[in-house]
Write a protein that holds these residues in place. Structure first.
Motif: not given
Lengths: 275, 275
Positions: A44, B10, B47, B40, A5-7, B5-7, B44
């Protein structure tokens, strides 16, 4: 091949790039690695590029076309570098560092890998645009700094020895003059350690008049190699200009005064912060 | 404080953790840093933990409670480590490495920061569970390996010198016997370089009978410090067991034969891969 996945891809890509500074990586590598379309990989990388730049961690260079790809150039902002230098100066000014003869005890600082890595990042930033084939230092105290710099620039480290070692094979030795007593020393470099015409970044922990570094410069001439730059962690400002053998170098800290009696040490940020 | 943002978070979190191995970081640090809820951040980290584990990059330890946080323990899988060792062996077997006296030229390999960092990761994995205060080596060729290991374990490096240096202050010196000629040498360590009762990981590039490392062990006794472990990149298998001074160590490669006439070198993966 694994589908991510992107994450997960962002985490993967980030660690992959951080572990391969100054290395061109084709987008296809990632596309194959993550089973993703090049377009997704590009998205990305755009996210990563933005974070790296916001953090002042360095540049993410992207190259289009068949031979295209991405390359991470680790950098540290002047602001972050100055904070590092000011902290280094404060630590160097601790009075209990003064040793007989006015020498300064620095081994505890040189023994901190994280501190050496930060300094290495600053040198990698200072010399990022130069064309360099390897990093050189002479044993012993400059070694961790040379490796930290080499790691950031993705370059091998060439180690000059004080004596000719049986484990080095045939070597070229030269004499050089250094220290306040102008004493004569020898340094030696294995013949196979350095290719002819190499462009060399010289790194050392401390420089006074520059005799030791001038010795390395002379040694490079014996290999028909050239100096691409000189970086020193600490320079001694207590040197008459006419005494100074070397003028083109980058220093991160400058030792301006050491008073053995009053145990006073004065250190200021180096010439890297003057420009 | 910056909202991410999450992206972006990360990417940020990944680089932050990779740059701080073996360091406990409170979740609040990240919550404040990214203006995000702890929940949140925890998502993160979950992941990132999964990716790190899938990649065999290491463990992400999370601790609950007020004193809770996260700690990255860099590791390399045995499988990845074996690939590294087999590649190292292949390179060490290149016949042109043989020097007069049957010595092996290794300086080119020891001069590769990326190679040293991989070896450091393996030692950091091998000794991850040990209680260690610092990494020690004796100049010169083991230094990059000691720093690479120290960086991965977030530990300082203590450097033993061959002679007593003016820049080291008062020092403790000992004599030790090493080499095939059983010659006597001196090694010296600054008094302020090592705290009493420290637990020390000894690292070196090469070990034959183990005289040099035994010298460091004896030196540790002078500081009431103890050995937490011993790691060597290459050990020489051409040693009679009764000759061997040291038995508890980790090696990544074993030199089993060097034939000067036929220019034959035999190297196999070290004892780390036997268990």
């Amino acid at each position: 091949m694994k589908k991510l996945k992107r994450s997960a891809r962002l985490v993967e890509l980030t660690q992959y790039l951080l572990n391969r500074p100054h290395t061109l990586i084709p987008l296809t590598t990632f596309a194959d690695r993550y089973g993703a379309a090049k377009s997704s990989i590009s998205e990305d990388l755009a996210i990563i590029k933005e974070v790296f730049e916001d953090e002042g961690m360095g540049d993410l260079q992207t190259f289009a076309g068949a031979t295209g790809g991405v390359r991470f150039i680790p950098k540290m902002t002047k602001k972050q570098a100055l904070l590092f230098a000011e902290d280094l100066c404060a630590q160097l000014e601790q009075r209990d560092r003064i040793l007989p003869g006015g020498y300064l005890y620095m081994s505890d600082l040189l023994g901190e890998p994280s501190l050496m890595n930060e300094a290495g990042k600053i040198f990698a930033t200072a010399f990022a645009e130069k064309e360099i084939d390897c990093v050189m230092t002479v044993e012993t105290k400059g070694i961790p700094l040379a490796y930290a710099t080499g790691a950031q620039l993705n370059l091998p480290v060439v180690l000059v020895r004080r004596d000719h070692q049986v484990t080095e094979g045939s070597a070229v030795s030269i004499n050089y003059v250094s220290g306040s007593h102008k004493s004569i020393h020898t340094m030696s470099l294995s013949r196979r350690a350095l290719k002819e015409k190499s462009r060399v970044l010289i790194v050392d922990d401390f420089m006074k008049a520059g005799g030791t570094i001038q010795g390395m410069v002379d040694l490079l001439a014996e290999f028909n190699a050239e100096v691409a730059g000189v970086g020193v962690l600490v320079e001694s400002g207590a040197v008459e200009t006419e005494e100074r053998l070397l003028h083109d170098y980058v220093s991160l800290a400058k030792l301006t005064a050491v008073d053995f009696k009053s145990k006073q040490i004065l250190v200021s940020p180096g010439n890297y912060f003057e420009s």
